[in-house]
Structures are given as C-alpha cells and as structure tokens.
Design a protein around this motif. Sequence first.
Motif, mmCIF file in Angstrom:
data_model
loop_
_atom_site.group_PDB
_atom_site.id
_atom_site.type_symbol
_atom_site.label_atom_id
_atom_site.label_comp_id
_atom_site.label_asym_id
_atom_site.label_seq_id
_atom_site.Cartn_x
_atom_site.Cartn_y
_atom_site.Cartn_z
ATOM 1 N N VAL A 52 65.285 91.419 -16.388
ATOM 2 C CA VAL A 52 65.775 91.955 -15.116
ATOM 3 C C VAL A 52 64.905 91.482 -13.950
ATOM 4 C CG1 VAL A 52 66.187 94.064 -13.805
ATOM 5 C CG2 VAL A 52 66.845 93.948 -16.198
ATOM 6 N N THR A 53 63.598 91.526 -14.110
ATOM 7 C CA THR A 53 62.687 91.128 -13.031
ATOM 8 C C THR A 53 62.883 89.671 -12.636
ATOM 9 O OG1 THR A 53 61.071 92.718 -13.877
ATOM 10 C CG2 THR A 53 60.273 91.065 -12.327
ATOM 11 N N CYS A 54 62.926 88.793 -13.612
ATOM 12 C CA CYS A 54 63.119 87.365 -13.318
ATOM 13 C C CYS A 54 64.520 87.102 -12.758
ATOM 14 C CB CYS A 54 62.879 86.529 -14.564
ATOM 15 S SG CYS A 54 61.146 86.503 -15.088
ATOM 16 N N GLU A 84 67.493 86.510 -5.613
ATOM 17 C CA GLU A 84 66.976 86.529 -4.235
ATOM 18 C C GLU A 84 66.773 85.110 -3.720
ATOM 19 O OE1 GLU A 84 63.451 88.900 -4.330
ATOM 20 O OE2 GLU A 84 64.559 90.762 -4.657
ATOM 21 N N GLU A 85 66.222 84.250 -4.550
ATOM 22 C CA GLU A 85 65.995 82.865 -4.147
ATOM 23 C C GLU A 85 67.320 82.134 -3.928
ATOM 24 O OE1 GLU A 85 63.583 81.283 -7.256
ATOM 25 O OE2 GLU A 85 61.784 82.327 -6.594
ATOM 26 N N ALA A 86 68.300 82.425 -4.766
ATOM 27 C CA ALA A 86 69.593 81.755 -4.641
ATOM 28 C C ALA A 86 70.341 82.185 -3.388
ATOM 29 C CB ALA A 86 70.444 82.038 -5.879
ATOM 30 N N SER A 87 70.161 83.438 -2.990
ATOM 31 C CA SER A 87 70.902 83.934 -1.827
ATOM 32 C C SER A 87 70.120 83.799 -0.523
ATOM 33 C CB SER A 87 71.294 85.396 -2.046
ATOM 34 O OG SER A 87 70.137 86.214 -2.064
#
Length: 87
Positions: free
Chosen positions: A61-63, A69-72
């Motif tokens: 879940v954390t990864c 977040e990085e993708a969006s």
Amino acid sequence: MATGWAGDGAVQDQIDATVNDAVSRARRQLKNGPGLLRCEECDAKIPEARRKAVPGVRLCVTCQETHDEEASAGLYNRRGSKDSQLR
C-alpha cells in the motif's frame, strides 16, 4: 428525431458502442492472476486481503500510494485552474 440517413437510435448506438469499447479496453489492461507475496520495491509483505482484493498486485500500500502520487503529479495544470485565474 431522425437526422439524414441515420436511424432513430443511431447516435445513442454509436455512444454506447464507444463506451463499451472503452470499458473493454480498460478491462484488458487490468492485471490479473496471483499477486506477489512481497512488494517488488521495498520487499515488505503484502497482506493476503490485499492480494485477494487487487488481482495481480505487485506493490504494498505504501509503495502504491507513492507511485500513484508521482504518476498524478504532472496531471494538474495550475495555469488552467479556476483559482489561479481569479487571483
């Protein structure tokens, strides 16, 4: 309402076909099969409940949250937002 040579429901039929094609394409892109037992990035154990809920899961879940977040991050155009236009 008939338009030209098209039948009465032709426009709605075309919309339905487009939506069905998009849904089919999205379903084909979903991962399936057994998920990993451990996260491929941090090697943390992936709980069985997550493996059952998300077929083909590869991240904890954390990864996954970090990845999402990085993708969006680049999808939001600040210049085009309503807030920036009001200032």
